[in-house]
Motif scaffolding. Structure first.
Motif, short mmCIF file in Angstrom:
data_model
loop_
_atom_site.label_atom_id
_atom_site.label_comp_id
_atom_site.label_asym_id
_atom_site.label_seq_id
_atom_site.Cartn_x
_atom_site.Cartn_y
_atom_site.Cartn_z
N MET A 211 16.70 55.85 38.68
CA MET A 211 15.24 55.78 38.71
C MET A 211 14.75 54.63 39.61
N ASP A 212 15.67 53.97 40.26
CA ASP A 212 15.37 52.73 40.97
C ASP A 212 15.62 52.87 42.47
N ASP A 213 14.59 52.66 43.28
CA ASP A 213 14.76 52.82 44.73
C ASP A 213 15.42 51.60 45.38
N GLU A 214 15.83 50.63 44.56
CA GLU A 214 16.59 49.50 45.08
C GLU A 214 18.07 49.58 44.67
N ASN A 215 18.43 50.65 43.97
CA ASN A 215 19.83 50.84 43.61
C ASN A 215 20.66 51.06 44.87
N PRO A 216 21.82 50.43 44.98
CA PRO A 216 22.64 50.56 46.20
C PRO A 216 22.97 52.00 46.58
N ILE A 217 23.16 52.86 45.60
CA ILE A 217 23.48 54.26 45.94
C ILE A 217 22.27 54.92 46.60
N GLN B 123 13.87 66.23 47.78
CA GLN B 123 13.26 66.14 46.46
C GLN B 123 13.89 65.05 45.63
N THR B 124 15.22 64.91 45.72
CA THR B 124 15.92 63.88 44.97
C THR B 124 15.46 62.49 45.38
N ALA B 125 15.43 62.24 46.68
CA ALA B 125 15.00 60.93 47.18
C ALA B 125 13.54 60.66 46.86
N GLU B 126 12.72 61.67 47.03
CA GLU B 126 11.29 61.53 46.76
C GLU B 126 11.04 61.19 45.29
N ASN B 127 11.76 61.85 44.40
CA ASN B 127 11.60 61.59 42.97
C ASN B 127 11.91 60.14 42.62
N ILE B 128 13.01 59.62 43.17
CA ILE B 128 13.40 58.25 42.87
C ILE B 128 12.37 57.26 43.40
N ILE B 129 11.87 57.51 44.60
CA ILE B 129 10.83 56.64 45.17
C ILE B 129 9.60 56.61 44.28
N MET B 130 9.16 57.79 43.83
CA MET B 130 7.94 57.86 43.03
C MET B 130 8.16 57.31 41.63
N TYR B 131 9.36 57.51 41.05
CA TYR B 131 9.67 56.90 39.75
C TYR B 131 9.47 55.39 39.85
N SER B 132 10.04 54.80 40.90
CA SER B 132 9.96 53.36 41.07
C SER B 132 8.52 52.90 41.31
N LEU B 133 7.82 53.62 42.16
CA LEU B 133 6.46 53.23 42.51
C LEU B 133 5.53 53.25 41.31
N TYR B 134 5.68 54.27 40.46
CA TYR B 134 4.76 54.44 39.34
C TYR B 134 5.24 53.79 38.04
N SER B 135 6.34 53.05 38.12
CA SER B 135 6.82 52.32 36.95
C SER B 135 5.99 51.06 36.77
N SER B 136 6.16 50.40 35.62
CA SER B 136 5.44 49.14 35.40
C SER B 136 5.82 48.11 36.44
N ARG B 137 7.07 48.16 36.88
CA ARG B 137 7.50 47.24 37.93
C ARG B 137 6.80 47.54 39.24
N GLY B 138 6.55 48.84 39.49
CA GLY B 138 5.88 49.24 40.72
C GLY B 138 4.49 48.67 40.84
N SER B 139 3.82 48.51 39.71
CA SER B 139 2.45 47.96 39.73
C SER B 139 2.43 46.49 40.13
N ARG B 140 3.62 45.86 40.14
CA ARG B 140 3.72 44.45 40.54
C ARG B 140 4.34 44.30 41.92
#
Length: 343
Positions: A209-215, A237-254
Protein backbone atom coordinates in the motif's frame (compact mmCIF):
# COMPACT_ATOMS: atom_id res chain seq x y z
CA UNK A 1 -40.66 -9.76 30.26
CA UNK A 2 -38.44 -8.69 27.31
CA UNK A 3 -35.56 -10.71 28.76
CA UNK A 4 -37.78 -13.77 29.14
CA UNK A 5 -38.98 -13.48 25.54
CA UNK A 6 -35.38 -13.08 24.33
CA UNK A 7 -34.30 -16.17 26.23
CA UNK A 8 -37.19 -18.17 24.77
CA UNK A 9 -36.19 -17.10 21.26
CA UNK A 10 -32.59 -18.09 21.93
CA UNK A 11 -33.68 -21.46 23.29
CA UNK A 12 -35.78 -22.06 20.16
CA UNK A 13 -32.79 -21.27 17.97
CA UNK A 14 -30.62 -23.62 20.05
CA UNK A 15 -33.25 -26.33 19.62
CA UNK A 16 -33.24 -25.84 15.86
CA UNK A 17 -29.46 -26.02 15.82
CA UNK A 18 -29.38 -29.23 17.82
CA UNK A 19 -31.84 -30.80 15.39
CA UNK A 20 -29.49 -30.31 12.45
CA UNK A 21 -28.13 -33.56 11.06
CA UNK A 22 -24.81 -32.56 9.46
CA UNK A 23 -22.43 -29.80 8.56
CA UNK A 24 -21.98 -26.38 10.12
CA UNK A 25 -25.11 -25.22 11.90
CA UNK A 26 -25.52 -21.63 10.78
CA UNK A 27 -27.97 -19.62 12.89
CA UNK A 28 -30.97 -19.15 10.63
CA UNK A 29 -32.94 -16.65 12.68
CA UNK A 30 -32.15 -13.40 14.41
CA UNK A 31 -29.22 -11.11 13.73
CA UNK A 32 -25.65 -10.50 14.91
CA UNK A 33 -26.82 -9.60 18.38
CA UNK A 34 -28.64 -12.93 18.56
CA UNK A 35 -25.48 -14.73 17.48
CA UNK A 36 -23.29 -13.18 20.16
CA UNK A 37 -25.98 -13.70 22.81
CA UNK A 38 -26.03 -17.39 21.89
CA UNK A 39 -22.23 -17.49 22.10
CA UNK A 40 -22.35 -16.11 25.63
CA UNK A 41 -25.04 -18.58 26.66
CA UNK A 42 -23.05 -21.53 25.31
CA UNK A 43 -19.59 -20.13 26.13
CA UNK A 44 -18.42 -20.45 22.53
CA UNK A 45 -16.62 -18.28 20.02
CA UNK A 46 -18.37 -16.89 16.93
CA UNK A 47 -17.75 -17.74 13.29
CA UNK A 48 -19.04 -15.40 10.59
CA UNK A 49 -18.88 -16.42 6.94
CA UNK A 50 -18.69 -13.10 5.11
CA UNK A 51 -20.27 -13.89 1.74
CA UNK A 52 -22.16 -12.33 -1.15
CA UNK A 53 -25.30 -13.97 -2.60
CA UNK A 54 -23.98 -13.81 -6.17
CA UNK A 55 -20.45 -15.01 -5.32
CA UNK A 56 -19.81 -18.25 -7.19
CA UNK A 57 -16.89 -19.15 -4.92
CA UNK A 58 -19.17 -18.76 -1.87
CA UNK A 59 -21.69 -21.09 -3.50
CA UNK A 60 -18.90 -23.60 -4.14
CA UNK A 61 -18.03 -23.59 -0.42
CA UNK A 62 -21.55 -24.59 0.59
CA UNK A 63 -20.95 -28.37 0.21
CA UNK A 64 -17.70 -28.02 2.19
CA UNK A 65 -19.49 -26.44 5.13
CA UNK A 66 -22.10 -29.23 4.93
CA UNK A 67 -19.49 -31.96 5.50
CA UNK A 68 -19.94 -33.74 8.89
CA UNK A 69 -16.19 -33.47 9.54
CA UNK A 70 -16.32 -29.69 9.19
CA UNK A 71 -19.60 -29.43 11.07
CA UNK A 72 -18.30 -31.43 14.00
CA UNK A 73 -15.37 -29.06 14.61
CA UNK A 74 -17.28 -25.84 14.07
CA UNK A 75 -20.37 -26.86 16.03
CA UNK A 76 -18.29 -27.88 19.05
CA UNK A 77 -16.43 -24.58 19.16
CA UNK A 78 -18.48 -21.88 17.46
CA UNK A 79 -21.85 -20.26 17.01
CA UNK A 80 -21.92 -19.76 13.24
CA UNK A 81 -23.68 -17.16 11.10
CA UNK A 82 -23.72 -16.27 7.42
CA UNK A 83 -22.93 -12.56 7.10
CA UNK A 84 -24.23 -11.17 3.80
CA UNK A 85 -21.80 -8.34 3.04
CA UNK A 86 -24.36 -6.61 0.83
CA UNK A 87 -26.67 -5.90 3.79
CA UNK A 88 -26.76 -2.76 5.92
CA UNK A 89 -26.22 -4.86 9.03
CA UNK A 90 -22.99 -6.35 7.67
CA UNK A 91 -21.63 -3.06 6.35
CA UNK A 92 -22.25 -1.31 9.66
CA UNK A 93 -20.65 -4.16 11.60
CA UNK A 94 -17.57 -4.35 9.37
CA UNK A 95 -17.11 -0.60 9.47
CA UNK A 96 -17.30 -0.59 13.27
CA UNK A 97 -14.79 -3.44 13.44
CA UNK A 98 -12.51 -1.68 10.89
CA UNK A 99 -12.44 -4.71 8.64
CA UNK A 100 -12.12 -4.57 4.85
CA UNK A 101 -13.34 -7.65 2.99
CA UNK A 102 -10.98 -8.13 -0.01
CA UNK A 103 -13.02 -10.97 -1.50
CA UNK A 104 -15.68 -13.47 -0.54
CA UNK A 105 -15.91 -15.79 1.20
CA UNK A 106 -13.84 -14.41 4.05
CA UNK A 107 -13.99 -16.28 7.35
CA UNK A 108 -14.19 -14.08 10.46
CA UNK A 109 -13.70 -15.45 13.97
CA UNK A 110 -14.56 -13.54 17.15
CA UNK A 111 -14.74 -14.35 20.80
CA UNK A 112 -18.11 -14.06 22.54
CA UNK A 113 -17.31 -10.45 23.54
CA UNK A 114 -16.99 -9.42 19.86
CA UNK A 115 -13.19 -9.29 19.97
CA UNK A 116 -11.61 -10.28 16.67
CA UNK A 117 -9.52 -13.46 16.79
CA UNK A 118 -8.69 -14.45 13.24
CA UNK A 119 -9.42 -13.71 9.57
CA UNK A 120 -9.02 -16.18 6.71
CA UNK A 121 -9.63 -15.18 3.10
CA UNK A 122 -10.78 -18.13 1.02
CA UNK A 123 -10.50 -18.86 -2.68
CA UNK A 124 -11.14 -21.64 -5.17
CA UNK A 125 -7.79 -23.26 -4.31
CA UNK A 126 -8.58 -23.35 -0.57
CA UNK A 127 -11.96 -25.04 -0.83
CA UNK A 128 -11.17 -28.15 1.22
CA UNK A 129 -12.39 -29.45 4.55
CA UNK A 130 -8.87 -29.39 5.99
CA UNK A 131 -8.23 -25.74 5.08
CA UNK A 132 -11.57 -24.65 6.53
CA UNK A 133 -10.97 -26.61 9.75
CA UNK A 134 -7.39 -25.30 10.01
CA UNK A 135 -8.68 -21.72 9.80
CA UNK A 136 -11.06 -22.35 12.69
CA UNK A 137 -8.28 -24.08 14.63
CA UNK A 138 -5.93 -21.12 14.23
CA UNK A 139 -8.59 -18.82 15.64
CA UNK A 140 -8.62 -20.85 18.84
CA UNK A 141 -4.82 -20.76 19.17
CA UNK A 142 -3.53 -17.49 20.73
CA UNK A 143 -0.12 -17.97 19.11
CA UNK A 144 -1.33 -18.73 15.56
CA UNK A 145 -4.35 -16.47 15.05
CA UNK A 146 -3.92 -13.45 12.81
CA UNK A 147 -4.38 -10.99 15.65
CA UNK A 148 -1.14 -12.38 17.14
CA UNK A 149 0.90 -11.48 14.03
CA UNK A 150 1.84 -8.04 15.33
CA UNK A 151 3.33 -9.44 18.52
CA UNK A 152 5.28 -12.00 16.48
CA UNK A 153 6.62 -9.23 14.24
CA UNK A 154 7.61 -7.13 17.24
CA UNK A 155 9.43 -10.13 18.71
CA UNK A 156 11.60 -10.33 15.60
CA UNK A 157 9.93 -12.88 13.31
CA UNK A 158 10.99 -12.05 9.74
CA UNK A 159 10.15 -15.11 7.66
CA UNK A 160 9.12 -13.76 4.22
CA UNK A 161 5.88 -15.78 4.07
CA UNK A 162 4.93 -14.59 7.55
CA UNK A 163 5.62 -10.98 6.55
CA UNK A 164 3.26 -11.31 3.58
CA UNK A 165 0.54 -12.78 5.81
CA UNK A 166 1.04 -10.07 8.43
CA UNK A 167 0.98 -7.25 5.88
CA UNK A 168 -2.11 -8.66 4.20
CA UNK A 169 -3.92 -8.94 7.54
CA UNK A 170 -2.88 -5.38 8.38
CA UNK A 171 -4.39 -4.22 5.12
CA UNK A 172 -7.62 -6.10 5.80
CA UNK A 173 -7.75 -4.53 9.27
CA UNK A 174 -7.07 -1.10 7.74
CA UNK A 175 -3.76 -0.67 9.57
CA UNK A 176 -1.59 1.13 7.03
CA UNK A 177 1.27 1.65 9.48
CA UNK A 178 1.68 -2.06 10.21
CA UNK A 179 1.29 -2.91 6.53
CA UNK A 180 4.10 -0.51 5.59
CA UNK A 181 6.41 -1.84 8.31
CA UNK A 182 5.85 -5.48 7.33
CA UNK A 183 6.33 -4.84 3.62
CA UNK A 184 9.46 -2.77 4.20
CA UNK A 185 10.90 -5.70 6.15
CA UNK A 186 9.80 -8.08 3.40
CA UNK A 187 11.47 -6.01 0.66
CA UNK A 188 14.74 -6.08 2.61
CA UNK A 189 14.59 -9.90 2.70
CA UNK A 190 14.08 -10.35 -1.05
CA UNK A 191 16.86 -9.80 -3.62
CA UNK A 192 15.93 -7.11 -6.17
CA UNK A 193 16.47 -9.75 -8.87
CA UNK A 194 13.27 -11.38 -7.59
CA UNK A 195 11.13 -8.23 -7.52
CA UNK A 196 9.57 -8.94 -10.91
CA UNK A 197 8.72 -12.60 -10.34
CA UNK A 198 5.13 -13.82 -10.24
CA UNK A 199 4.94 -13.99 -6.45
CA UNK A 200 6.12 -10.44 -5.95
CA UNK A 201 3.91 -9.07 -8.70
CA UNK A 202 1.03 -10.64 -6.78
CA UNK A 203 2.34 -8.97 -3.61
CA UNK A 204 2.22 -5.65 -5.45
CA UNK A 205 -1.37 -6.31 -6.49
CA UNK A 206 -2.72 -7.60 -3.20
CA UNK A 207 -0.57 -6.43 -0.31
CA UNK A 208 1.63 -3.35 -0.80
CA UNK A 209 0.00 0.00 0.00
CA UNK A 210 3.09 2.20 0.12
CA UNK A 211 4.54 4.02 -2.89
CA UNK A 212 7.88 4.30 -1.09
CA UNK A 213 8.28 0.54 -0.72
CA UNK A 214 11.46 -0.61 -2.53
CA UNK A 215 9.55 -3.16 -4.61
CA UNK A 216 7.18 -0.46 -5.85
CA UNK A 217 9.94 2.08 -6.54
CA UNK A 218 11.75 -0.62 -8.50
CA UNK A 219 8.57 -1.21 -10.47
CA UNK A 220 8.28 2.46 -11.40
CA UNK A 221 11.87 2.52 -12.70
CA UNK A 222 11.45 -0.76 -14.60
CA UNK A 223 7.98 -0.44 -16.09
CA UNK A 224 9.15 -1.76 -19.45
CA UNK A 225 10.31 -4.96 -17.77
CA UNK A 226 6.94 -5.44 -16.05
CA UNK A 227 5.00 -4.56 -19.20
CA UNK A 228 6.95 -7.16 -21.17
CA UNK A 229 6.23 -9.84 -18.61
CA UNK A 230 2.63 -9.08 -17.57
CA UNK A 231 -0.54 -7.58 -19.00
CA UNK A 232 0.11 -3.85 -19.49
CA UNK A 233 -3.32 -2.82 -18.24
CA UNK A 234 -2.82 -4.86 -15.05
CA UNK A 235 0.63 -3.35 -14.50
CA UNK A 236 -0.81 0.15 -14.85
CA UNK A 237 -3.74 -0.58 -12.53
CA UNK A 238 -1.47 -2.15 -9.92
CA UNK A 239 0.90 0.82 -9.85
CA UNK A 240 -1.93 3.33 -9.94
CA UNK A 241 -3.68 1.66 -6.99
CA UNK A 242 -0.57 1.80 -4.82
CA UNK A 243 0.02 5.46 -5.66
CA UNK A 244 -3.56 6.38 -4.78
CA UNK A 245 -3.55 4.27 -1.59
CA UNK A 246 -0.53 6.24 -0.42
CA UNK A 247 -1.85 9.61 -1.52
CA UNK A 248 -5.22 9.21 0.19
CA UNK A 249 -3.85 7.71 3.41
CA UNK A 250 -3.50 9.78 6.58
CA UNK A 251 0.20 9.99 5.80
CA UNK A 252 -0.63 11.33 2.35
CA UNK A 253 -2.42 14.32 3.87
CA UNK A 254 0.92 15.30 5.43
CA UNK A 255 2.92 14.98 2.20
CA UNK A 256 5.36 17.69 1.18
CA UNK A 257 5.15 19.54 -2.12
CA UNK A 258 8.18 17.54 -3.30
CA UNK A 259 6.35 14.30 -2.47
CA UNK A 260 3.23 15.43 -4.36
CA UNK A 261 5.41 16.27 -7.37
CA UNK A 262 6.80 12.74 -7.24
CA UNK A 263 3.26 11.35 -7.18
CA UNK A 264 2.37 13.45 -10.22
CA UNK A 265 5.49 12.27 -12.03
CA UNK A 266 4.65 8.61 -11.35
CA UNK A 267 1.08 9.05 -12.58
CA UNK A 268 2.45 10.70 -15.72
CA UNK A 269 4.74 7.70 -16.27
CA UNK A 270 1.65 5.51 -16.26
CA UNK A 271 0.15 7.55 -19.08
CA UNK A 272 -2.49 9.44 -17.08
CA UNK A 273 -3.33 12.85 -18.53
CA UNK A 274 -2.53 16.10 -16.70
CA UNK A 275 -6.16 17.10 -16.13
CA UNK A 276 -6.98 13.79 -14.46
CA UNK A 277 -3.85 14.03 -12.32
CA UNK A 278 -4.75 17.56 -11.23
CA UNK A 279 -8.20 16.41 -10.17
CA UNK A 280 -6.75 13.59 -8.08
CA UNK A 281 -4.00 15.45 -6.24
CA UNK A 282 -5.29 19.00 -5.77
CA UNK A 283 -6.40 18.53 -2.15
CA UNK A 284 -3.06 17.14 -1.02
CA UNK A 285 -1.07 19.47 -3.28
CA UNK A 286 -2.74 22.69 -2.14
CA UNK A 287 -2.70 21.58 1.50
CA UNK A 288 1.06 21.08 1.18
CA UNK A 289 1.51 24.45 -0.53
CA UNK A 290 -0.44 26.26 2.18
CA UNK A 291 1.51 24.42 4.89
CA UNK A 292 4.84 25.34 3.26
CA UNK A 293 3.93 29.03 3.01
CA UNK A 294 3.10 29.16 -0.70
CA UNK A 295 -0.52 30.37 -0.72
CA UNK A 296 -0.30 32.05 -4.12
CA UNK A 297 0.72 28.77 -5.76
CA UNK A 298 -2.05 26.95 -3.91
CA UNK A 299 -4.66 29.39 -5.21
CA UNK A 300 -3.34 28.96 -8.76
CA UNK A 301 -3.79 25.20 -8.46
CA UNK A 302 -7.38 25.67 -7.29
CA UNK A 303 -8.11 28.23 -10.01
CA UNK A 304 -6.96 25.75 -12.64
CA UNK A 305 -9.85 23.50 -11.63
CA UNK A 306 -12.48 26.15 -12.39
CA UNK A 307 -14.21 26.19 -15.76
CA UNK A 308 -17.61 26.98 -17.27
CA UNK A 309 -19.10 23.89 -15.61
CA UNK A 310 -18.13 24.90 -12.07
CA UNK A 311 -21.38 25.22 -10.09
CA UNK A 312 -22.35 26.91 -6.82
CA UNK A 313 -21.61 23.85 -4.73
CA UNK A 314 -18.10 23.63 -6.15
CA UNK A 315 -17.44 27.33 -5.44
CA UNK A 316 -18.66 26.88 -1.88
CA UNK A 317 -16.40 23.85 -1.44
CA UNK A 318 -13.36 25.78 -2.72
CA UNK A 319 -14.13 28.72 -0.44
CA UNK A 320 -14.45 26.54 2.65
CA UNK A 321 -11.41 24.50 1.64
CA UNK A 322 -9.17 27.60 1.56
CA UNK A 323 -10.56 29.07 4.77
CA UNK A 324 -9.80 25.85 6.63
CA UNK A 325 -6.15 25.84 5.54
CA UNK A 326 -4.74 29.35 5.61
CA UNK A 327 -4.91 32.80 7.16
CA UNK A 328 -3.25 34.46 4.18
CA UNK A 329 -5.15 37.65 3.30
CA UNK A 330 -4.95 37.25 -0.48
CA UNK A 331 -6.08 33.64 -0.30
CA UNK A 332 -8.98 34.55 2.00
CA UNK A 333 -10.00 37.33 -0.39
CA UNK A 334 -10.17 34.78 -3.19
CA UNK A 335 -12.17 32.49 -0.90
CA UNK A 336 -14.63 35.34 -0.31
CA UNK A 337 -15.00 35.81 -4.08
CA UNK A 338 -15.81 32.13 -4.51
CA UNK A 339 -18.26 32.26 -1.60
CA UNK A 340 -20.09 35.11 -3.33
CA UNK A 341 -20.39 33.04 -6.51
CA UNK A 342 -21.91 30.22 -4.46
CA UNK A 343 -24.90 32.38 -3.47
Amino acid sequence: MKKIVLNLILLMIIANISNAQKGVNFVAGGNLRTVFDLAKMQNKAVFLEAYAPTCHVCIAFKPTFELPLVGDFYNRNYISYKLDVTTTEAQAFLQKQKIWIPSTPTLLFFDKEVKLLHIAVMGENTNTAQVVIDAAGKALDPKRRSTAYKASFQSGVRDPNFLIDYAFMARIMKDTTDNIAAMKAYASKIPSSQYTNNSNFLVLQKVIMDDENPIFTYMMTHLAEYNAKYDKALVKQTAENIIMYSLYSSRGSRSSVAKINQVKANLTKLGIDKKSIAGRVFREETTALFREGKPDQAIKVLESLIDSRTDKNAYLFLSNFVRARTADKNALAKAATWAAKAK
